[in-house]
Design a protein around this motif. Structure first.
Motif, short mmCIF file in Angstrom:
data_model
loop_
_atom_site.label_atom_id
_atom_site.label_comp_id
_atom_site.label_asym_id
_atom_site.label_seq_id
_atom_site.Cartn_x
_atom_site.Cartn_y
_atom_site.Cartn_z
N HIS A 1 -5.10 8.80 2.18
CA HIS A 1 -4.44 8.25 3.37
C HIS A 1 -3.34 9.24 3.77
N GLN B 1 5.74 0.02 -3.52
CA GLN B 1 4.81 1.14 -3.38
C GLN B 1 4.01 1.05 -2.09
N THR B 2 3.61 -0.17 -1.72
CA THR B 2 2.90 -0.35 -0.45
C THR B 2 3.79 0.04 0.72
N THR B 3 5.08 -0.32 0.63
CA THR B 3 6.03 0.04 1.69
C THR B 3 6.20 1.55 1.78
N SER C 1 -1.56 10.35 -2.99
CA SER C 1 -2.39 10.38 -1.78
C SER C 1 -3.43 11.49 -1.81
N ASP D 1 4.00 3.78 0.98
CA ASP D 1 2.78 4.32 1.58
C ASP D 1 2.84 4.20 3.10
N ALA D 2 3.39 3.09 3.58
CA ALA D 2 3.52 2.91 5.03
C ALA D 2 4.53 3.89 5.62
N ALA E 1 4.88 -3.57 -6.72
CA ALA E 1 3.68 -3.32 -5.92
C ALA E 1 4.02 -3.31 -4.43
N HIS E 2 4.89 -4.22 -4.02
CA HIS E 2 5.30 -4.27 -2.61
C HIS E 2 6.08 -3.01 -2.24
N ARG F 1 9.13 6.57 -6.28
CA ARG F 1 7.73 6.70 -6.68
C ARG F 1 7.57 7.01 -8.16
#
Length: 565
Positions: free
Chosen positions: A240, A495-497, A222, A499-500, A492-493, A477
């Motif tokens: 972000h 890592q997106t989770t 980030s 990030d959220a 990929a999902h 991570r």
């Protein structure tokens, strides 16, 4: 080293008769010692004055004199080592010990544990293996992870009571722009171990070097840039929001060394000596937080003595005892706890192993006596039903009618208990008609393991640091396990989770969201914990202030010895 040379010469005189009286000429003794006749006369005179031998010369050239020995080379070496250790001459003691490394522990016996040496409170710890270099970034061993936290400091650190990040090199920090800008205000009185003042520019330079490492790039994905916005302020600008940032900077892998001298830090202890046989730390008198009472910590490493058992400092790597084998009954158990870290099993779903078969395997592990009957001594492990306290393993549906595949492959790495666990799994699956091929990766981490991309099952050890939720987020991570275990879309999902999750400013909400991620991994039979360790530290009377930390060690800055009498 003069003492070592004198000892070598004495041993050359001793050897031909193994200490019995000898009849010899000066010329013969000089040839034996590879020196001149004049020099050997000086050696004999000095050794006689020291009380090591007696030389009775005969008058006349070439006449044989009588050489009698009053002490053995082994006893002389013991005396020299004692004198070196008493005077704090660790390097001299090491050089003397090289003559007989198998006897190092016996020679160290009077000096282990807590001692006042030259009016200096010193703690000596015998250790079962050489320590790996204390390089920046991730380290596989608990001892190395602990040591970097004693030698180096980060911008932040974990408070041992609350396990939340607090200021370290940074006195405090502020967050602005909805979590996109973090301002860390650097203390103005910091000094490196070499005595130089710490500059904000040096800290930025070292952070930039750390973030260039591929594994740490993942941890700090980030971070967009780091700027010096004031002489005493470092500002992180993020792509972000990341409300784990203060945790990431407090992690042992983010501690900061001098950008030009990688062994020079700002922690409570400075690295004085790092040798295969001895690691010595000395207190840093200009440390910016509470000064340690101990002035020196030494790891005396004697791995050759641990081939049959793991000796005294580590009867097992999770059981640290500061003392000698014949004194173990006198040692006091000063601290113990169940580790938050755990050994785990992961299962790759594929044409060879579907989700239902994976669920049945987890049920076989947790709903039978397999874990409870592991033939391990000394109550080292505790089977678990939780990933972390309160994060229980989900109930598995009945699956009695599901057959295992005919063959599977298990890949595992250290610790040693997983040797036993792998064999138990092989036998259990064989009883259900499944042949398990077992592959051992001789390391503590998955880095560089070629079989990781093809194995059906993987077992390993997940160390947990001071902040357990953050440590697990870091695991997802950064560990090479996950991109090999999950499909590209699944990873990929994930890592997106993550990030959220990190965007949530409220810590309880962030932790709860991360718990949901791991519950999903357990519910889909991707991950299951197996057992925790029983951390223990024992010490002789007089070593105080020892309390287990999250890594199974103790804060050297809190330990102390009573004043010498």
């Amino acid at each position: 080293m003069r003492q070592l040379n004198r000892l070598n010469q004495f041993q050359r005189l001793w050897q031909p008769s193994s200490g019995a009286p000898q009849q010899a000429t000066i010329a013969e003794l000089a040839a034996r010692c590879f020196c001149s006749e004049r020099h050997v006369r000086t050696l004999l005179r000095q050794a006689e004055e020291a009380g090591w031998l007696r030389w009775q010369a005969q008058s006349g050239r070439g006449k044989r004199g009588t050489l009698s020995f009053l002490i053995s080379p082994e006893s002389l070496r013991n005396e020299m080592m004692e004198q070196a250790l008493q005077h704090g001459q660790q390097q001299n003691a090491l050089e003397l010990a090289q003559l007989a490394p198998v006897e190092l522990r016996a020679l160290l016996h009077p000096f282990l544990g807590g001692q006042w040496q030259n009016n200096t409170p010193t703690l000596r710890i015998p250790y079962y293996r050489p320590l790996e270099p204390l390089r920046p970034g991730f380290l596989p061993g608990r001892a190395e992870q602990h040591l970097v936290g004693q030698i180096f400091s980060g911008l932040t650190r974990f408070d041992p009571q609350t396990v939340e990040p607090v200021g370290d090199l940074a006195h405090h920090w502020e967050v602005s722009d909805g979590g996109l800008r973090w301002h860390f205000y650097i203390r103005s009185t910091l000094h490196w171990h070499n005595g130089d003042p710490v500059t904000t520019g040096q800290l930025r330079q070292r952070l930039t070097m750390l973030l260039a490492q591929p594994t740490l790039q993942k941890l700090f994905a980030s971070v967009k840039q780091i700027d010096i916005t004031h002489a005493q302020c470092l500002t992180f600008t993020l792509h972000h929001p990341d409300f784990w940032l203060a945790h990431r900077l407090a992690s042992y892998c983010s501690v900061l060394a001098h950008p030009e001298y990688p062994s020079c830090g700002t922690g409570p202890f400075r690295l004085k000596l790092f040798e295969p046989e001895l690691v010595r730390l000395e207190s840093h008198h200009r440390y910016h937080l509470g000064h340690p009472l101990l002035q020196a910590i030494e790891y005396w490493i004697t791995p050759q003595l641990f081939e049959q058992n793991l000796g005294t400092s580590c009867r097992h790597p999770v059981q640290i005892a500061i003392g000698e084998p014949d004194e173990l009954r006198k040692l006091q158990l000063v601290s113990n706890s169940i580790s938050l870290g755990f050994c785990y099993l992961t299962l790759r779903k594929s044409e060879r192993l579907n989700a239902a078969q994976a669920q049945k395997l987890i049920s076989l592990i947790h709903h039978t006596s397999l874990l409870q009957t592991l033939p391990l001594d000394e109550n080292l492990i505790t089977p678990t039903q939780e990933l972390l306290p309160g994060w229980r393993i989900p109930e598995t549906p009945p699956c009695d009618d599901i057959a295992f595949p005919p063959a599977l492959t298990l890949l595992y790495h250290l610790p040693v208990e997983l040797h036993t666990m792998a064999e138990q799994l092989r036998l259990a699956l064989a009883a259900h008609g499944c042949e398990l091929t077992v592959i051992f990766h001789d390391a503590k981490i998955w880095d560089g393991c070629p079989q990781l991309a093809s194995a059906d099952l993987m077992m390993g050890d997940r160390l947990i640091g001071e902040a357990p939720e953050f440590t697990l987020e870091q695991w997802l991570r950064c560990d090479p396990l996950w991109p090999h275990l999950l499909s590209h879309a699944q990873y990929a999902h994930l890592q997106t989770t993550l990030d959220a999750v990190q965007r949530q400013q409220d810590a309880p909400s962030r932790n709860a969201a991360l718990q949901n991620v791991f519950e999903q991994l357990m519910r889909t039979a991707t991950l299951t914990p197996l057992f925790n360790y029983q951390y223990q530290i024992s010490a002789p009377p007089g070593v105080n202030g020892i309390r287990l930390n999250a890594r199974g060690w103790f804060d050297f800055a809190e330990a102390w010895l009573p004043a010498s009498s």
